[in-house]
Motif scaffolding. Structure first.
Motif, PDB file in Angstrom:
ATOM      1  N   GLN A  71      37.943  48.044  52.352  1.00  0.00           N
ATOM      2  CA  GLN A  71      38.638  46.827  51.916  1.00  0.00           C
ATOM      3  C   GLN A  71      38.396  46.568  50.433  1.00  0.00           C
ATOM      4  O   GLN A  71      38.188  45.442  49.998  1.00  0.00           O
ATOM      5  CB  GLN A  71      38.218  45.627  52.761  1.00  0.00           C
ATOM      6  CG  GLN A  71      38.589  45.774  54.215  1.00  0.00           C
ATOM      7  CD  GLN A  71      38.204  44.569  55.040  1.00  0.00           C
ATOM      8  OE1 GLN A  71      37.740  43.565  54.535  1.00  0.00           O
ATOM      9  NE2 GLN A  71      38.402  44.673  56.340  1.00  0.00           N
ATOM     10  N   LEU A  72      38.421  47.625  49.636  1.00  0.00           N
ATOM     11  CA  LEU A  72      38.183  47.548  48.195  1.00  0.00           C
ATOM     12  C   LEU A  72      39.483  47.798  47.450  1.00  0.00           C
ATOM     13  O   LEU A  72      40.208  48.738  47.766  1.00  0.00           O
ATOM     14  CB  LEU A  72      37.142  48.597  47.778  1.00  0.00           C
ATOM     15  CG  LEU A  72      36.786  48.595  46.306  1.00  0.00           C
ATOM     16  CD1 LEU A  72      35.287  48.563  46.133  1.00  0.00           C
ATOM     17  CD2 LEU A  72      37.358  49.803  45.606  1.00  0.00           C
ATOM     18  N   ILE A  73      39.770  46.925  46.476  1.00  0.00           N
ATOM     19  CA  ILE A  73      40.969  47.056  45.659  1.00  0.00           C
ATOM     20  C   ILE A  73      40.580  46.923  44.199  1.00  0.00           C
ATOM     21  O   ILE A  73      39.903  45.970  43.818  1.00  0.00           O
ATOM     22  CB  ILE A  73      42.011  45.977  46.014  1.00  0.00           C
ATOM     23  CG1 ILE A  73      42.439  46.101  47.468  1.00  0.00           C
ATOM     24  CG2 ILE A  73      43.216  46.070  45.088  1.00  0.00           C
ATOM     25  CD1 ILE A  73      43.351  44.987  47.931  1.00  0.00           C
ATOM     26  N   ILE A  74      41.015  47.871  43.388  1.00  0.00           N
ATOM     27  CA  ILE A  74      40.871  47.777  41.933  1.00  0.00           C
ATOM     28  C   ILE A  74      42.269  47.512  41.398  1.00  0.00           C
ATOM     29  O   ILE A  74      43.189  48.286  41.659  1.00  0.00           O
ATOM     30  CB  ILE A  74      40.314  49.080  41.324  1.00  0.00           C
ATOM     31  CG1 ILE A  74      38.971  49.445  41.956  1.00  0.00           C
ATOM     32  CG2 ILE A  74      40.185  48.938  39.807  1.00  0.00           C
ATOM     33  CD1 ILE A  74      38.453  50.817  41.547  1.00  0.00           C
ATOM     34  N   GLU A  75      42.425  46.403  40.656  1.00  0.00           N
ATOM     35  CA  GLU A  75      43.732  46.023  40.123  1.00  0.00           C
ATOM     36  C   GLU A  75      43.654  45.870  38.612  1.00  0.00           C
ATOM     37  O   GLU A  75      42.634  45.426  38.081  1.00  0.00           O
ATOM     38  CB  GLU A  75      44.189  44.674  40.694  1.00  0.00           C
ATOM     39  CG  GLU A  75      44.427  44.659  42.169  1.00  0.00           C
ATOM     40  CD  GLU A  75      44.815  43.275  42.662  1.00  0.00           C
ATOM     41  OE1 GLU A  75      45.876  43.193  43.306  1.00  0.00           O
ATOM     42  OE2 GLU A  75      44.086  42.307  42.401  1.00  0.00           O
ATOM     43  N   ILE A  76      44.746  46.201  37.958  1.00  0.00           N
ATOM     44  CA  ILE A  76      44.864  45.996  36.517  1.00  0.00           C
ATOM     45  C   ILE A  76      45.950  44.956  36.295  1.00  0.00           C
ATOM     46  O   ILE A  76      47.035  45.052  36.879  1.00  0.00           O
ATOM     47  CB  ILE A  76      45.275  47.292  35.782  1.00  0.00           C
ATOM     48  CG1 ILE A  76      44.371  48.461  36.153  1.00  0.00           C
ATOM     49  CG2 ILE A  76      45.320  47.067  34.283  1.00  0.00           C
ATOM     50  CD1 ILE A  76      42.971  48.375  35.639  1.00  0.00           C
ATOM     51  N   HIS A  77      45.674  43.948  35.460  1.00  0.00           N
ATOM     52  CA  HIS A  77      46.691  42.968  35.094  1.00  0.00           C
ATOM     53  C   HIS A  77      46.479  42.550  33.640  1.00  0.00           C
ATOM     54  O   HIS A  77      45.442  42.828  33.045  1.00  0.00           O
ATOM     55  CB  HIS A  77      46.681  41.760  36.038  1.00  0.00           C
ATOM     56  CG  HIS A  77      45.409  40.971  36.001  1.00  0.00           C
ATOM     57  ND1 HIS A  77      44.329  41.270  36.779  1.00  0.00           N
ATOM     58  CD2 HIS A  77      45.065  39.902  35.266  1.00  0.00           C
ATOM     59  CE1 HIS A  77      43.355  40.422  36.521  1.00  0.00           C
ATOM     60  NE2 HIS A  77      43.769  39.568  35.604  1.00  0.00           N
ATOM     61  N   ALA A  78      47.486  41.900  33.092  1.00  0.00           N
ATOM     62  CA  ALA A  78      47.435  41.449  31.700  1.00  0.00           C
ATOM     63  C   ALA A  78      47.225  39.942  31.662  1.00  0.00           C
ATOM     64  O   ALA A  78      47.768  39.213  32.490  1.00  0.00           O
ATOM     65  CB  ALA A  78      48.724  41.820  30.978  1.00  0.00           C
ATOM     66  N   GLU A  79      46.421  39.502  30.689  1.00  0.00           N
ATOM     67  CA  GLU A  79      46.205  38.076  30.470  1.00  0.00           C
ATOM     68  C   GLU A  79      46.510  37.759  29.021  1.00  0.00           C
ATOM     69  O   GLU A  79      46.255  38.567  28.128  1.00  0.00           O
ATOM     70  CB  GLU A  79      44.751  37.687  30.759  1.00  0.00           C
ATOM     71  CG  GLU A  79      44.388  37.662  32.209  1.00  0.00           C
ATOM     72  CD  GLU A  79      42.959  37.162  32.459  1.00  0.00           C
ATOM     73  OE1 GLU A  79      42.256  36.832  31.478  1.00  0.00           O
ATOM     74  OE2 GLU A  79      42.564  37.110  33.630  1.00  0.00           O
ATOM     75  N   SER A  80      47.040  36.570  28.803  1.00  0.00           N
ATOM     76  CA  SER A  80      47.261  36.127  27.425  1.00  0.00           C
ATOM     77  C   SER A  80      45.901  35.856  26.790  1.00  0.00           C
ATOM     78  O   SER A  80      44.902  35.702  27.491  1.00  0.00           O
ATOM     79  CB  SER A  80      48.138  34.872  27.413  1.00  0.00           C
ATOM     80  OG  SER A  80      47.486  33.814  28.079  1.00  0.00           O
ATOM     81  N   PRO A  81      45.830  35.787  25.454  1.00  0.00           N
ATOM     82  CA  PRO A  81      44.539  35.562  24.788  1.00  0.00           C
ATOM     83  C   PRO A  81      43.826  34.286  25.239  1.00  0.00           C
ATOM     84  O   PRO A  81      42.612  34.207  25.164  1.00  0.00           O
ATOM     85  CB  PRO A  81      44.913  35.484  23.310  1.00  0.00           C
ATOM     86  CG  PRO A  81      46.156  36.297  23.198  1.00  0.00           C
ATOM     87  CD  PRO A  81      46.885  36.067  24.489  1.00  0.00           C
ATOM     88  N   ASP A  82      44.566  33.283  25.741  1.00  0.00           N
ATOM     89  CA  ASP A  82      43.918  32.049  26.196  1.00  0.00           C
ATOM     90  C   ASP A  82      43.443  32.138  27.647  1.00  0.00           C
ATOM     91  O   ASP A  82      42.977  31.160  28.212  1.00  0.00           O
ATOM     92  CB  ASP A  82      44.833  30.846  26.002  1.00  0.00           C
ATOM     93  CG  ASP A  82      46.137  30.951  26.769  1.00  0.00           C
ATOM     94  OD1 ASP A  82      46.333  31.955  27.483  1.00  0.00           O
ATOM     95  OD2 ASP A  82      46.962  30.028  26.653  1.00  0.00           O
ATOM     96  N   GLY A  83      43.554  33.314  28.275  1.00  0.00           N
ATOM     97  CA  GLY A  83      43.004  33.534  29.609  1.00  0.00           C
ATOM     98  C   GLY A  83      43.965  33.345  30.760  1.00  0.00           C
ATOM     99  O   GLY A  83      43.585  33.510  31.907  1.00  0.00           O
TER     100      GLY A  83
END
Length: 147
Positions: free
Chosen positions: A122-134
């Motif tokens: 039940q392990l998931i590695i995800e990549i996502h983008a965040e704006s500089p303000d989080g």
């Protein structure tokens, strides 16, 4: 074998060819959508990797050239282990003791929208983008294309 091919080609109707071409072109739609989503990520956005076990976030790191190399072990349950490796702009599940090894075979991931999953743990590695303000930059998760 050549006779069978000639027999099938003789039995094809013009609409069969149209259907085959439409289906072939339609198979490339996910690649086009994914490419469009990647092009919408702002240059100033932070690329964030999260590791979740049973839906609970256990690790979070920004992936950048300045991110130091790191390797650590997670134990989702008794007798289970995952060795996670972070190397600058990429992350991977280096080793685990799951039966199918799909998470290990996935290899390095680094682009927003990519995931590596180890279902037995039940392990998931995800990549996502965040704006500089989080704030997370939301990309279209469900794309419905009328046919």
């Amino acid at each position: 074998m050549l006779d069978k091919l000639k027999h099938h080609l003789r039995n094809m109707k013009p609409l069969d060819v149209v259907i085959i071409v439409v289906l072939l072109l339609g198979s490339f739609i996910p690649h086009v959508v994914y490419g469009m989503q990647l092009s919408q990520v702002d240059e100033n956005a932070q690329i964030i990797a999260t590791v979740k076990i049973s839906g609970e976030e256990v690790y979070r790191v920004e992936l950048s050239e300045d991110t130091p190399y790191e390797k650590f072990t997670l134990e989702p349950d008794e007798g289970q282990y995952n060795i996670i490796e972070v190397d600058g702009t990429r992350i991977r599940n280096k080793e685990d003791n799951s039966p199918d090894q799909l998470g290990v075979r996935r290899g390095w991931i680094s682009q927003p929208g990519e995931t590596a999953v180890v279902l037995p743990h039940q392990l998931i590695i995800e990549i996502h983008a965040e704006s500089p303000d989080g704030e997370e930059i939301h990309q279209e998760e469900d794309v419905i294309i009328p046919m």
